[in-house]
Write an enzyme that holds these catalytic residues in place. Structure first.
Site, short mmCIF file in Angstrom:
data_model
loop_
_atom_site.label_atom_id
_atom_site.label_comp_id
_atom_site.label_asym_id
_atom_site.label_seq_id
_atom_site.Cartn_x
_atom_site.Cartn_y
_atom_site.Cartn_z
N LEU A 48 0.86 -1.18 0.00
CA LEU A 48 0.00 0.00 0.00
C LEU A 48 0.90 1.23 0.00
CD1 LEU A 48 -3.01 -0.22 2.51
CD2 LEU A 48 -3.10 0.11 0.04
N ASP A 49 0.63 2.17 -0.91
CA ASP A 49 1.41 3.41 -0.93
C ASP A 49 1.30 4.15 0.39
OD1 ASP A 49 2.09 2.92 -3.57
OD2 ASP A 49 0.45 4.13 -4.39
#
Length: 323
Positions: A48-49
């Site tokens: 996940l960024d």
């Protein structure tokens, strides 16, 4: 002959469905969870960024052997697209590269969505972990290079327009397969609508087989974790002997086998489990025992024992799990 180093940490196993906050990277999140649990081993199932929040399944101990099954699972995201600007990173982090005064209407957006469902071709963002000639695309992009990233197939099962914000932004929900970039979706929608767009908010709400009910926030974990002076071994006392200090924290873990809902389940006896853990095949007995399966998992007393292949009524282990 060199001696193998002693493992550091507790031999704790299971899945933590972490509710990652905005601003924390996936690698940082894994390190934090491993530190809180004092675990020997940890890994995550799907990056996940930092600017994204939500579900980051983290495997501890034996559960790391099941990471590929969660990585391949369908994912659900809720995200906001801000119209009128395209950015170098396709989210809020990068500078603006294109602008437009046009703002799309709901009917125009809804008419476009069928083009983005099913199996489609998608070009990953310039700032992505895709490897180009052995280097990560984001490393090349940070050096100012524009790289040619080939489009690839991704599968989108569902894409819905949920609402329009007072600012004129659009909130969507998507269910998609492995390798789908939501940032690319915002970029491509903006280009097709002639108004440009980028991700303003992004939250992952599900990663099959886990659901929103499994999410655990950081503050709950920190409140349950033993104090550092309590969590460290004292006088040579091993971590394994300190389980009582981690009871509240370990209660957040899901069983390793929870990740394998996608596989046929075979219940076996304790004797058969012992054979599988030694790497030996077993014959599956009983009228309802499966005869053939490319992949299945064997359980004893509800606990995962092995993942393997069933051929002619015989279970052949490929990966075994400690009891």
């Amino acid at each position: 002959m060199a001696r193998r180093g002693k493992k550091k940490g507790r031999p704790v196993s299971g899945w933590l469905v972490f509710d990652k906050p905005v601003g924390m990277g996936s690698t940082e999140a894994v390190s934090k969870i491993k530190w809180l649990f004092q675990a020997e081993k940890a890994g995550h199932a799907g990056t996940l960024d930092p600017l994204a929040s939500g579900m980051l399944p983290i495997a501890l101990g034996e559960a790391t052997k099941t990471v590929p099954y969660v990585q391949d699972g369908a994912k659900v995201y809720r995200f906001t697209v801000a119209w009128g600007e395209e950015r170098s990173t396709d989210d809020l982090e990068g500078p603006v590269t294109k602008t437009s005064d046009k703002r799309p209407g709901e009917a125009e957006i809804r008419a476009l969505l069928p083009n983005y469902t099913g199996v489609i071709m998608q070009t990953p963002p310039q700032f992505s972990a895709i490897k180009i000639a052995g280097e990560r695309a984001y490393d090349l992009a940070r050096e100012g290079e524009t790289v040619d990233i080939p489009a690839r197939e991704v599968e989108i099962g569902r894409l819905e327009l949920i609402e329009t914000t007072p600012e004129g932004n659009s909130i969507f929900e998507i269910e998609c397969g492995k390798g789908t970039y939501v940032r690319s979706l915002a970029r491509d929608l903006g280009r097709d609508l002639g108004c440009y767009g980028h991700i303003a908010t992004l939250r992952r709400t599900e990663v099959f087989p886990f659901t929103a009910d499994d999410l655990v926030p950081l503050d709950a974990l920190e409140a349950a974790a033993p104090k550092r002076e309590e969590a460290a071994p004292e006088g040579g006392r091993p971590f394994a002997a300190q389980g009582e200090r981690f009871v509240a924290l370990d209660a957040f873990l899901l069983d390793t086998g929870e990740a394998l809902d996608c596989l046929p389940q075979v219940a076996i006896t304790d004797d058969a489990a012992a054979k599988l853990r030694l790497g030996n095949p077993i014959i599956l007995r009983g009228r309802d025992a499966p005869v053939q399966a490319d992949e299945a998992c064997a359980t004893a007393r509800g606990k995962l024992v092995a993942i393997g292949e069933i051929e002619a009524g015989m279970f052949k282990p490929k990966r075994v799990f400690a009891g």
